[in-house]
Design a protein around this motif. Structure first.
Motif, PDB file in Angstrom:
ATOM      1  N   ILE A   1      50.165 122.585 -22.370  1.00 27.00           N
ATOM      2  CA  ILE A   1      49.967 123.860 -21.690  1.00 27.00           C
ATOM      3  C   ILE A   1      51.282 124.479 -21.232  1.00 27.00           C
ATOM      4  O   ILE A   1      51.415 125.706 -21.152  1.00 27.00           O
ATOM      5  N   ASP A   2      52.286 123.664 -20.924  1.00 23.76           N
ATOM      6  CA  ASP A   2      53.540 124.172 -20.388  1.00 23.76           C
ATOM      7  C   ASP A   2      54.354 124.969 -21.402  1.00 23.76           C
ATOM      8  O   ASP A   2      55.232 125.760 -21.010  1.00 23.76           O
ATOM      9  N   ASN A   3      54.090 124.770 -22.690  1.00 17.54           N
ATOM     10  CA  ASN A   3      54.963 125.328 -23.718  1.00 17.54           C
ATOM     11  C   ASN A   3      54.439 126.597 -24.378  1.00 17.54           C
ATOM     12  O   ASN A   3      55.145 127.199 -25.190  1.00 17.54           O
ATOM     13  N   PHE A   4      53.217 127.012 -24.036  1.00 20.61           N
ATOM     14  CA  PHE A   4      52.593 128.138 -24.722  1.00 20.61           C
ATOM     15  C   PHE A   4      51.803 128.992 -23.744  1.00 20.61           C
ATOM     16  O   PHE A   4      51.490 128.570 -22.625  1.00 20.61           O
ATOM     17  N   TYR A   5      51.451 130.206 -24.195  1.00 20.21           N
ATOM     18  CA  TYR A   5      50.426 131.013 -23.552  1.00 20.21           C
ATOM     19  C   TYR A   5      49.162 130.915 -24.411  1.00 20.21           C
ATOM     20  O   TYR A   5      49.246 130.792 -25.642  1.00 20.21           O
TER      21      TYR A   5
END
Length: 438
Positions: A408-412
């Motif tokens: 979750i931290d790397n994308f929207y």
């Protein structure tokens, strides 16, 4: 048996694009320009000059279109009296014209295309001088009328509003009045496509181009609360308002259904320090964008008709490219057709996945009757610095899905609803930052 994946294109949309007529748009622009002036403070009693004659002609044109589709349009005036304003000092009735095409499954869900009826010259209080307003904004108004002609020949799941708004040049009053009316009527407006100047291809910057269009959209919702802003600070969404994802949607529509048209998404509410008639709808909480030409010519905007030192000023027919107006109208027609064909947009979208190797999205199940055309959902994600959605996965008719090993931290992330015929909603970003409402 595995569920069939809907097509990623909707064939009838190509037919609606092809049905848009530059000749009809030219005729309507000429008619609007021939009213002499359409200034908000201009004549209202004459049948041939002034904004009164113009709005009555628009009303009658919508009724003629309705007659051709068996009465499929409800044509109404929406008005209020404005006074005590800098540009409307004396009591003046500001009257907009709406034609409503009711949806067959979800008639209280609306998408709107708007153009402005009014025009102006140099002095914003001059309601008598000739002000043809050929590009600003007979072009947008003619595009709305043509969209009604084309799309009224089909039925859609959701409703479409074709709107001629007044009072734009005097302070966006027509949009404010119609937005207030929409709230009073509990209309679920999911998209406003404001068309303001769609026919000029020769810019004051010396560039001549008929292959681009700009789409302006707000970055964060105007109605965001302090608590919603706090949530957004920690979860993202600065560039994922519903209006911004509507702009991305329009960009994708252009790539799929039109030729020789590239959408320039501008990450700004409107042109620098300026405003347009989508803003009152944003202020009321409705997603909305401005669609317009890319290269403006300021000598042809808000100018008295004159020639000085061999330089011509004024918004006249010579500055209009009717084919370009048709191309941008086609973009609207394709977008409206897809939005109105889509199932209910995902609502109450939530996301979780902190300190986990996977990301889970959840959303609410829609009303069964409103969603009779629902095939399922597609989950989207993109790198946080990517302007457009880069990845997607068909997940079927579910209300929860986990993307394994996608952190979750790397994308929207977001989710779109998909109809059986392939028409999709815009991507809905999780949380209040991206909500299109219920």
């Amino acid at each position: 048996m595995a569920q069939a994946v809907p097509s990623t294109e909707v064939p009838f949309v190509y037919e609606t694009v092809a049905a848009v007529s530059a000749d009809r748009i030219e005729s309507d622009i000429r008619t609007l320009a021939e009213f002499g002036t359409r200034h908000t403070l201009s004549e209202t009693e004459s049948d041939t000059r002034g904004i009164g004659a113009a709005r009555r002609w628009i009303f009658e044109e919508f009724e003629r279109i309705s007659a051709d589709c068996g009465g499929c349009l409800e044509v109404i005036y929406v008005s209020d009296t404005i006074s005590g304003e800098t540009r409307i000092p004396e009591p003046t009735e500001v009257v907009s014209v709406l034609a409503i095409q009711r949806g067959t499954l979800d008639p209280d869900r609306y998408v709107m295309m708007s153009g402005d009826i009014d025009s102006r010259v140099t002095d914003p209080l001059d309601g008598t001088s000739d002000s043809p307003g050929a590009n600003d904004n007979a072009s947008g108004m003619a595009g709305v009328i043509e969209a009604a002609r084309v799309l009224s020949q089909r039925e859609f799941a959701g409703s479409i509003i074709y709107a001629g708004l007044s009072g734009e040049e005097q302070g966006l009053f027509g949009g404010q009045i119609v937005a207030a009316h929409a709230l009073e009527q509990s209309w679920r407006i999911k998209a406003v496509l404001n068309n303001d100047m769609i026919s000029n291809i020769e810019g004051i910057d010396g560039v001549i181009s008929n292959t681009t269009a700009r789409v302006f959209s707000e970055g964060t919702r105007a109605v965001e609360t302090p608590e919603e802003a706090r949530i957004r600070r920690f979860t993202g969404g600065e560039v994922d308002s519903p209006s911004r994802n509507l702009a991305r949607y329009i960009d994708r529509v252009a790539d799929q259904y039109l030729t020789n048209l590239d959408v320039m998404m501008v990450y700004r509410l409107d042109r620098f320090g300026r405003g347009g008639h989508h803003r009152p709808f944003n202020d009321a909480g409705f997603p909305g964008v401005r669609i317009m030409e890319t290269h403006e010519h300021y000598d042809r905007q808000h100018q008295d008709l004159r020639t000085e030192d061999g330089r011509e000023y004024g918004d006249v027919l010579d500055g209009v490219d009717f084919d370009h107006a048709a191309k941008l109208t086609s973009l609207n027609v394709a977008t409206l057709a897809l939005l109105a064909s889509a199932p209910p947009f995902p609502a109450n979208v939530e996301i979780e996945g902190a300190v986990q190797p996977s990301t889970t999205l959840r959303w609410s199940a829609p009303d069964a009757g409103q969603a009779a055309n629902l095939a399922g959902y597609r989950v989207y994600w993109r790198p946080t610095d990517a302007p457009q959605w880069t990845n997607s996965r068909w997940v079927g008719n579910v209300t929860e899905y986990t993307l394994e090993n996608i952190v979750i931290d790397n994308f929207y992330f977001g989710v779109a609803s998909v109809a059986e015929n392939g028409a999709e909603s815009p991507v809905v970003f999780p949380g209040p930052a991206g909500s299109f409402g219920d």
